[in-house]
Design an enzyme around this catalytic site. Structure first.
Site, mmCIF file in Angstrom:
data_model
loop_
_atom_site.group_PDB
_atom_site.id
_atom_site.type_symbol
_atom_site.label_atom_id
_atom_site.label_comp_id
_atom_site.label_asym_id
_atom_site.label_seq_id
_atom_site.Cartn_x
_atom_site.Cartn_y
_atom_site.Cartn_z
ATOM 1 N N ASP A 92 -57.608 89.305 -8.036
ATOM 2 C CA ASP A 92 -59.128 89.186 -8.356
ATOM 3 C C ASP A 92 -59.888 88.424 -7.141
ATOM 4 O OD1 ASP A 92 -58.820 90.961 -10.073
ATOM 5 O OD2 ASP A 92 -59.610 89.675 -11.745
ATOM 6 N N GLY A 148 -69.568 83.625 -16.468
ATOM 7 C CA GLY A 148 -68.843 82.725 -15.497
ATOM 8 C C GLY A 148 -68.947 83.387 -13.952
ATOM 9 N N ALA A 149 -68.591 82.356 -13.145
ATOM 10 C CA ALA A 149 -68.715 82.829 -11.677
ATOM 11 C C ALA A 149 -67.285 83.232 -11.422
ATOM 12 C CB ALA A 149 -69.065 81.442 -10.847
ATOM 13 N N TRP A 150 -67.039 83.711 -10.059
ATOM 14 C CA TRP A 150 -65.763 84.221 -9.545
ATOM 15 C C TRP A 150 -64.961 83.229 -9.095
ATOM 16 C CZ3 TRP A 150 -66.259 83.004 -4.694
ATOM 17 C CH2 TRP A 150 -67.502 83.051 -4.131
ATOM 18 N N ASN A 151 -65.223 82.134 -8.720
ATOM 19 C CA ASN A 151 -64.365 81.294 -8.017
ATOM 20 C C ASN A 151 -63.195 80.828 -8.916
ATOM 21 O OD1 ASN A 151 -65.797 79.603 -9.528
ATOM 22 N ND2 ASN A 151 -66.088 78.199 -7.825
ATOM 23 N N GLU A 177 -68.444 90.270 -12.137
ATOM 24 C CA GLU A 177 -67.900 91.501 -11.997
ATOM 25 C C GLU A 177 -66.915 91.775 -10.878
ATOM 26 O OE1 GLU A 177 -70.874 94.587 -10.976
ATOM 27 O OE2 GLU A 177 -72.048 93.143 -9.933
ATOM 28 N N GLU A 227 -74.807 80.354 -9.473
ATOM 29 C CA GLU A 227 -75.827 79.588 -8.540
ATOM 30 C C GLU A 227 -77.176 79.153 -9.240
ATOM 31 O OE1 GLU A 227 -76.948 82.901 -5.877
ATOM 32 O OE2 GLU A 227 -74.711 83.163 -5.055
ATOM 33 N N GLY A 229 -80.172 79.580 -8.417
ATOM 34 C CA GLY A 229 -81.291 80.571 -8.693
ATOM 35 C C GLY A 229 -80.922 81.205 -9.875
ATOM 36 N N THR A 230 -79.764 81.734 -10.126
ATOM 37 C CA THR A 230 -79.563 82.557 -11.206
ATOM 38 C C THR A 230 -79.820 81.519 -12.548
ATOM 39 O OG1 THR A 230 -77.880 83.408 -9.969
ATOM 40 C CG2 THR A 230 -77.968 84.238 -12.244
ATOM 41 N N GLU A 248 -73.780 74.810 -15.161
ATOM 42 C CA GLU A 248 -72.928 74.362 -14.094
ATOM 43 C C GLU A 248 -73.298 74.987 -12.896
ATOM 44 O OE1 GLU A 248 -70.894 71.766 -14.167
ATOM 45 O OE2 GLU A 248 -70.949 71.562 -16.440
ATOM 46 N N CYS A 282 -67.708 74.640 -6.291
ATOM 47 C CA CYS A 282 -69.001 74.021 -6.256
ATOM 48 C C CYS A 282 -68.884 72.533 -5.632
ATOM 49 C CB CYS A 282 -69.193 74.262 -7.640
ATOM 50 S SG CYS A 282 -68.156 73.561 -8.937
ATOM 51 N N GLU A 461 -69.477 69.829 -18.870
ATOM 52 C CA GLU A 461 -68.321 70.466 -19.334
ATOM 53 C C GLU A 461 -67.222 69.243 -19.646
ATOM 54 O OE1 GLU A 461 -67.814 74.195 -17.023
ATOM 55 O OE2 GLU A 461 -68.469 75.212 -18.954
HETATM 56 P P1 NDP Z 1 -74.046 83.903 -9.546
HETATM 57 O O1 NDP Z 1 -75.268 83.081 -10.013
HETATM 58 O O2 NDP Z 1 -74.515 84.971 -8.559
HETATM 59 O O3 NDP Z 1 -73.437 84.395 -10.840
HETATM 60 C C1 NDP Z 1 -72.684 83.774 -11.803
HETATM 61 C C2 NDP Z 1 -72.886 84.770 -13.108
HETATM 62 O O4 NDP Z 1 -74.121 85.221 -13.687
HETATM 63 C C3 NDP Z 1 -71.908 85.887 -12.819
HETATM 64 O O5 NDP Z 1 -71.478 86.669 -13.885
HETATM 65 C C4 NDP Z 1 -73.257 87.205 -12.700
HETATM 66 O O6 NDP Z 1 -73.095 88.618 -12.724
HETATM 67 C C5 NDP Z 1 -74.036 86.574 -13.587
HETATM 68 N N1 NDP Z 1 -75.332 86.814 -13.329
HETATM 69 C C6 NDP Z 1 -76.197 87.258 -12.319
HETATM 70 N N2 NDP Z 1 -77.470 87.366 -12.480
HETATM 71 C C7 NDP Z 1 -77.634 87.122 -13.911
HETATM 72 C C8 NDP Z 1 -78.641 86.975 -14.614
HETATM 73 N N3 NDP Z 1 -80.141 87.357 -14.179
HETATM 74 N N4 NDP Z 1 -78.587 86.657 -16.115
HETATM 75 C C9 NDP Z 1 -77.293 86.279 -16.415
HETATM 76 N N5 NDP Z 1 -76.316 86.546 -15.737
HETATM 77 C C10 NDP Z 1 -76.436 86.994 -14.462
HETATM 78 O O7 NDP Z 1 -72.939 82.992 -8.944
HETATM 79 P P2 NDP Z 1 -71.390 83.276 -8.349
HETATM 80 O O8 NDP Z 1 -70.898 84.143 -9.338
HETATM 81 O O9 NDP Z 1 -71.849 83.830 -6.943
HETATM 82 O O10 NDP Z 1 -70.948 82.049 -8.130
HETATM 83 C C11 NDP Z 1 -71.055 81.217 -7.175
HETATM 84 C C12 NDP Z 1 -71.856 80.041 -7.532
HETATM 85 O O11 NDP Z 1 -71.529 79.261 -8.548
HETATM 86 C C13 NDP Z 1 -72.156 78.884 -6.447
HETATM 87 O O12 NDP Z 1 -73.343 78.505 -6.266
HETATM 88 C C14 NDP Z 1 -71.176 77.660 -6.864
HETATM 89 O O13 NDP Z 1 -71.585 76.345 -6.481
HETATM 90 C C15 NDP Z 1 -71.616 78.037 -8.570
HETATM 91 N N6 NDP Z 1 -70.361 77.250 -9.443
HETATM 92 C C16 NDP Z 1 -70.584 75.979 -10.010
HETATM 93 C C17 NDP Z 1 -69.811 75.685 -10.802
HETATM 94 C C18 NDP Z 1 -70.018 74.295 -11.452
HETATM 95 O O14 NDP Z 1 -69.096 73.875 -12.333
HETATM 96 N N7 NDP Z 1 -71.004 73.634 -11.310
HETATM 97 C C19 NDP Z 1 -68.287 76.031 -10.777
HETATM 98 C C20 NDP Z 1 -68.130 76.955 -9.980
HETATM 99 C C21 NDP Z 1 -69.153 77.710 -9.149
HETATM 100 P P3 NDP Z 1 -72.157 89.418 -11.629
HETATM 101 O O15 NDP Z 1 -71.465 88.248 -10.602
HETATM 102 O O16 NDP Z 1 -71.117 89.971 -12.394
HETATM 103 O O17 NDP Z 1 -73.439 89.914 -11.037
#
Ligand code: NDP
Length: 487
Positions: A92, A148-151, A177, A227, A229-230, A248, A282, A461
């Site tokens: 994945d 959750g994020a994808w990493n 996704e 992220e 912004g999200t 997070e 992150c 966490e």
């Molecule tokens: P995103 O913010 O793009 O997505 C995170 C999750 O939010 C995904 O499941 C995504 O769905 C979902 N999502 C997107 N838009 C919305 C919305 N408007 N409302 C609710 N949920 C939404 O992050 P990434 O997946 O790209 O992950 C990378 C980021 O995560 C980096 O900035 C990294 O630093 C951070 N991160 C932080 C950690 C920490 O512990 N502090 C650990 C790991 C990562 P979908 O992807 O399916 O569109």
């Protein structure tokens, strides 16, 4: 060849959606579609809530030690299936099996085990007030959501479900996704471990499904990883019914290498904190501040080890230690940052391009990249890249490097390398970051709280305080004498 289609996992089973809408998941190392997943449409969403409601009634009524036993059974199953689950994570995410094999599942299981142990330790208080007294109860919040994020897909699902479920809540989890399978496997394991149906449901889809979770009036808390912004959008939506939130988010963390540091150790930390999981972590220390007097030595060793020891290729090969980035789009974003670094005047020490390894020619690889001669105002030094791109900066003065390290809106991690224990602690105490390391980088045991300062997050966490964040305190006043009433 037809690929499998996974449905949403609701109330202990796979449930078909009505819209028939699906999305494809690709293996980042091969660019091939490996399976499809059904989107959680309205019918699934309604079922998920009804199921979580039912699950909550059963789960919250159980004695904490019973919940603990079930969670520990799940921990056992996670560890037993480590290899199979690690392979799923590799397919994945594109990360190397040599990492997933010993980190992703293990650290996920550790956290569930930790909170399973804490579940029965939750106690209220009792206090006399005159002849009367009151007591407090720690009660679960109700239905919570995890996004959750994808990493680290499976690990994130474990880190969110561990404390939420130990405290007696139910969780509806939406994985990214890009990486939906790990959470499904966790859901199956929970059911096999004896967890009541509806305690952990998995809904699939992109932002819209996430948004639905953040606005649903019956959901009491959202724990989000992603992220900045999200995260802001999630918090805004969560305000609709004043949901509790844990955030997070991203980072742009500094690593400060003083002149008395063990340079080989500091180089190890810088490489781990930039190239592990191909830079998609992150807390990564993407701003490496090196004292002027050891700069040349540091750079020499860093370049030599990066060029000699990093092996990119098929992530299922146990010798490979640099995997593929999550998507072609993300690879493009990382390469764009590299171009900005060059354009803004940083010197490319090594890397700086896409890779097409023989064993995985179609994967989304980026060579481990190091920029020197960086300045604090460069885009690569200011923005989170989330790829294998390190910026090295020079400093001379302790107070100055602290100011520079803190000059960011983010505050997730920070590291200091020094043999002078007073200096190491003095500097760490002044860094505005939630997760700090001295003469180490990146370790995150279940016992240690993790989370960000400033825009890197809200709440924590892991660690004891996280369990509390999944409870609410009820105060119960008990009258022992006749009520004094003027009426
Ligand atoms: P995103 O913010 O793009 O997505 C995170 C999750 O939010 C995904 O499941 C995504 O769905 C979902 N999502 C997107 N838009 C919305 C919305 N408007 N409302 C609710 N949920 C939404 O992050 P990434 O997946 O790209 O992950 C990378 C980021 O995560 C980096 O900035 C990294 O630093 C951070 N991160 C932080 C950690 C920490 O512990 N502090 C650990 C790991 C990562 P979908 O992807 O399916 O569109």
């Amino acid at each position: 060849m037809t690929t499998p289609v996974y449905q949403n996992f609701i109330h202990g089973q796979f449930v078909p959606n009505q819209s028939k809408e699906t999305f494809a998941v690709k293996n980042p190392a091969t660019d091939e579609v490996i399976y499809h997943v059904e989107v959680a449409d309205e019918s699934i969403q309604e079922k998920a809530i009804a199921s979580a409601r039912e699950g909550f009634a059963a789960w919250s009524a159980m004695a904490p030690i019973e919940r603990s036993r079930i969670l520990n059974k799940a921990v056992y199953l996670l560890r037993e299936r480590n290899d199979e689950l690690a392979k799923i994570e590799v397919l994945d995410t594109g990360k190397p099996i040599q990492e997933a094999d010993c980190v992703d599942i293990q650290t996920g299981a550790d956290v569930i085990e930790y909170f399973a142990g804490l579940a029965p330790t939750q106690v209220g208080t009792q206090q006399p007030v005159g002849n009367d007294f009151f007591y407090t109860r720690k009660e679960p919040l109700g239905i919570c959501a995890g996004i959750g994020a994808w990493n680290y897909p499976l690990q994130i699902a474990c880190w969110k479900s561990g404390p939420a479920l130990a405290a007696g809540n139910t969780l509806i989890f939406k994985p990214s996704e890009e990486t939906p399978l790990g959470a499904i496997k966790l859901a199956e394991i929970f059911i096999e471990a004896g967890m009541p149906e509806g305690v952990f449901n998995v809904v699939q889809g992109a932002a819209e499904v996430g948004q639905w979770l953040t606005t649903h009036p019956e959901i009491e808390k959202v724990s989000f990883t992603g992220e900045v912004g999200t995260g802001k959008k999630v918090m805004q939506s969560a305000a609709s019914n004043l949901k509790d939130v844990t955030m997070e988010l991203g980072g742009k963390s500094p690593l400060i290498v003083f002149d008395d540091a063990d340079i080989t150790e500091a180089v190890s930390a810088a490489m781990l904190g930039n190239f592990y999981t191909q830079g998609e972590i992150c807390t990564n220390c993407t701003r490496v501040y090196v004292h002027k007097s050891v700069y040349t030595q540091f750079i020499k060793e860093l370049k030599a080890r990066t060029e000699a020891n990093i092996i990119a290729g098929d992530p299922l090969d146990p010798n490979v230690n640099l995997g593929a980035l999550i998507s072609k789009k993300h690879q493009g974003l990382v390469l764009d940052y590299i171009e900005k670094g060059k354009a803004e005047g940083a010197t490319l020490l090594t890397g700086g391009h896409a890779l097409s390894p023989e064993s995985a020619p179609n994967g989304y690889f980026v060579a481990p990249t190091i920029f020197t001669d960086c300045t604090d105002d460069m885009t690569i030094v200011k923005e989170e890249i989330f790829g294998p791109v390190m910026s090295v900066l020079v400093f001379e003065d302790e107070a100055d490097v602290i100011t520079r390290a803190n000059n960011t809106e983010l505050g997730l991690g920070a590291g200091v390398f020094s043999q002078n224990i007073q200096r190491a602690h003095r500097v760490i105490h002044q860094l505005k970051a939630g997760i700090c390391w001295i003469n180490s980088y990146g370790n995150s045991p279940a016992e240690m709280p993790v989370g960000g300062y400033k825009q890197s997050g809200i709440g924590r966490e892991n660690g004891i305080e996280t369990l509390n964040s999944y409870t609410q305190t009820k105060s119960v006043y008990v009258g022992m004498s006749q009520i004094e009433s003027p009426f």
